[in-house]
Write a protein that holds these residues in place. Structure first.
Motif, PDB file in Angstrom:
ATOM      1  N   ASP A  38       0.836  -1.209   0.000  1.00  0.00           N
ATOM      2  CA  ASP A  38       0.000   0.000   0.000  1.00  0.00           C
ATOM      3  C   ASP A  38       0.867   1.255   0.000  1.00  0.00           C
ATOM      4  O   ASP A  38       0.499   2.272  -0.570  1.00  0.00           O
ATOM      5  N   LEU A  39       2.003   1.165   0.667  1.00  0.00           N
ATOM      6  CA  LEU A  39       2.857   2.333   0.868  1.00  0.00           C
ATOM      7  C   LEU A  39       4.049   2.378  -0.077  1.00  0.00           C
ATOM      8  O   LEU A  39       4.977   3.149   0.125  1.00  0.00           O
ATOM      9  N   LEU A  40       4.011   1.576  -1.126  1.00  0.00           N
ATOM     10  CA  LEU A  40       5.098   1.566  -2.112  1.00  0.00           C
ATOM     11  C   LEU A  40       5.133   2.895  -2.844  1.00  0.00           C
ATOM     12  O   LEU A  40       4.152   3.308  -3.465  1.00  0.00           O
ATOM     13  N   PHE A  41       6.259   3.597  -2.732  1.00  0.00           N
ATOM     14  CA  PHE A  41       6.411   4.893  -3.394  1.00  0.00           C
ATOM     15  C   PHE A  41       7.372   4.751  -4.556  1.00  0.00           C
ATOM     16  O   PHE A  41       8.506   4.318  -4.383  1.00  0.00           O
ATOM     17  N   THR A  42       6.904   5.085  -5.743  1.00  0.00           N
ATOM     18  CA  THR A  42       7.732   5.051  -6.941  1.00  0.00           C
ATOM     19  C   THR A  42       7.827   6.468  -7.485  1.00  0.00           C
ATOM     20  O   THR A  42       6.818   7.157  -7.596  1.00  0.00           O
ATOM     21  N   GLU A  43       9.039   6.882  -7.794  1.00  0.00           N
ATOM     22  CA  GLU A  43       9.278   8.220  -8.340  1.00  0.00           C
ATOM     23  C   GLU A  43       8.317   8.504  -9.493  1.00  0.00           C
ATOM     24  O   GLU A  43       8.158   7.685 -10.393  1.00  0.00           O
ATOM     25  N   GLY A  44       7.649   9.646  -9.427  1.00  0.00           N
ATOM     26  CA  GLY A  44       6.736  10.052 -10.478  1.00  0.00           C
ATOM     27  C   GLY A  44       5.356   9.413 -10.402  1.00  0.00           C
ATOM     28  O   GLY A  44       4.525   9.622 -11.271  1.00  0.00           O
ATOM     29  N   LYS A  45       5.110   8.616  -9.370  1.00  0.00           N
ATOM     30  CA  LYS A  45       3.834   7.905  -9.251  1.00  0.00           C
ATOM     31  C   LYS A  45       3.104   8.299  -7.967  1.00  0.00           C
ATOM     32  O   LYS A  45       2.408   7.487  -7.360  1.00  0.00           O
ATOM     33  N   LYS A  46       3.260   9.547  -7.556  1.00  0.00           N
ATOM     34  CA  LYS A  46       2.639  10.018  -6.315  1.00  0.00           C
ATOM     35  C   LYS A  46       1.122   9.853  -6.357  1.00  0.00           C
ATOM     36  O   LYS A  46       0.509   9.455  -5.363  1.00  0.00           O
ATOM     37  N   ASP A  47       0.508  10.104  -7.502  1.00  0.00           N
ATOM     38  CA  ASP A  47      -0.945   9.991  -7.616  1.00  0.00           C
ATOM     39  C   ASP A  47      -1.418   8.546  -7.401  1.00  0.00           C
ATOM     40  O   ASP A  47      -2.478   8.321  -6.815  1.00  0.00           O
ATOM     41  N   GLU A  48      -0.632   7.581  -7.868  1.00  0.00           N
ATOM     42  CA  GLU A  48      -0.991   6.180  -7.647  1.00  0.00           C
ATOM     43  C   GLU A  48      -0.943   5.843  -6.163  1.00  0.00           C
ATOM     44  O   GLU A  48      -1.820   5.140  -5.645  1.00  0.00           O
ATOM     45  N   LEU A  49       0.078   6.330  -5.471  1.00  0.00           N
ATOM     46  CA  LEU A  49       0.200   6.122  -4.028  1.00  0.00           C
ATOM     47  C   LEU A  49      -0.998   6.728  -3.308  1.00  0.00           C
ATOM     48  O   LEU A  49      -1.627   6.078  -2.464  1.00  0.00           O
ATOM     49  N   VAL A  50      -1.340   7.954  -3.641  1.00  0.00           N
ATOM     50  CA  VAL A  50      -2.477   8.626  -3.009  1.00  0.00           C
ATOM     51  C   VAL A  50      -3.761   7.842  -3.283  1.00  0.00           C
ATOM     52  O   VAL A  50      -4.583   7.646  -2.384  1.00  0.00           O
ATOM     53  N   GLY A  51      -3.919   7.349  -4.494  1.00  0.00           N
ATOM     54  CA  GLY A  51      -5.094   6.556  -4.838  1.00  0.00           C
ATOM     55  C   GLY A  51      -5.199   5.283  -4.012  1.00  0.00           C
ATOM     56  O   GLY A  51      -6.282   4.915  -3.543  1.00  0.00           O
ATOM     57  N   ARG A  52      -4.070   4.585  -3.829  1.00  0.00           N
ATOM     58  CA  ARG A  52      -4.073   3.371  -3.002  1.00  0.00           C
ATOM     59  C   ARG A  52      -4.460   3.700  -1.570  1.00  0.00           C
ATOM     60  O   ARG A  52      -5.250   2.975  -0.942  1.00  0.00           O
ATOM     61  N   LEU A  53      -3.913   4.786  -1.041  1.00  0.00           N
ATOM     62  CA  LEU A  53      -4.229   5.179   0.334  1.00  0.00           C
ATOM     63  C   LEU A  53      -5.690   5.591   0.471  1.00  0.00           C
ATOM     64  O   LEU A  53      -6.346   5.265   1.461  1.00  0.00           O
ATOM     65  N   GLN A  54      -6.214   6.296  -0.534  1.00  0.00           N
ATOM     66  CA  GLN A  54      -7.628   6.680  -0.518  1.00  0.00           C
ATOM     67  C   GLN A  54      -8.507   5.434  -0.423  1.00  0.00           C
ATOM     68  O   GLN A  54      -9.437   5.386   0.387  1.00  0.00           O
ATOM     69  N   LYS A  55      -8.228   4.465  -1.265  1.00  0.00           N
ATOM     70  CA  LYS A  55      -9.033   3.252  -1.311  1.00  0.00           C
ATOM     71  C   LYS A  55      -8.935   2.482   0.002  1.00  0.00           C
ATOM     72  O   LYS A  55      -9.940   2.036   0.547  1.00  0.00           O
ATOM     73  N   LYS A  56      -7.734   2.339   0.518  1.00  0.00           N
ATOM     74  CA  LYS A  56      -7.512   1.548   1.727  1.00  0.00           C
ATOM     75  C   LYS A  56      -8.083   2.227   2.974  1.00  0.00           C
ATOM     76  O   LYS A  56      -8.645   1.567   3.845  1.00  0.00           O
ATOM     77  N   LEU A  57      -7.945   3.558   3.060  1.00  0.00           N
ATOM     78  CA  LEU A  57      -8.342   4.272   4.275  1.00  0.00           C
ATOM     79  C   LEU A  57      -9.729   4.899   4.178  1.00  0.00           C
ATOM     80  O   LEU A  57     -10.249   5.393   5.179  1.00  0.00           O
ATOM     81  N   GLY A  58     -10.306   4.940   2.984  1.00  0.00           N
ATOM     82  CA  GLY A  58     -11.626   5.539   2.819  1.00  0.00           C
ATOM     83  C   GLY A  58     -11.622   7.044   3.049  1.00  0.00           C
ATOM     84  O   GLY A  58     -12.577   7.608   3.570  1.00  0.00           O
ATOM     85  N   LYS A  59     -10.542   7.696   2.658  1.00  0.00           N
ATOM     86  CA  LYS A  59     -10.409   9.140   2.832  1.00  0.00           C
ATOM     87  C   LYS A  59     -10.335   9.817   1.467  1.00  0.00           C
ATOM     88  O   LYS A  59     -10.040   9.188   0.468  1.00  0.00           O
TER      89      LYS A  59
END
Length: 71
Positions: A38-59
């Motif tokens: 869920d917390l995998l951060f890849t350079e240039g993929k910040k939006d994907e990280l935020v999307g995963r966190l949104q889905k997992k946390l319901g925020k």
């Protein structure tokens, strides 16, 4: 006067990458359901990280940005 209401409060990619291990650790302490994947951060993929966190946390995207910025 400066209007800060529409600014992205998430740290920029460079500072996020540099502090990511600290941020990741604090997020995992706060939200035990988060995994390393869920917390995998890849350079240039910040939006994907935020999307995963949104889905997992319901925020919302703004709530996720604020969580990260407040750490």
């Amino acid at each position: 006067m400066e209007n800060n209401t529409s600014q992205d409060t998430t740290p920029n990619t460079t500072s996020l990458k540099g502090d990511w291990n600290k941020i990741k650790g604090k997020l995992k302490q706060t939200f035990a359901s988060l995994t390393d994947d869920d917390l995998l951060f890849t350079e240039g993929k910040k939006d994907e990280l935020v999307g995963r966190l949104q889905k997992k946390l319901g925020k919302t995207k703004d709530e996720i940005h604020k969580l990260i910025a407040d750490i």
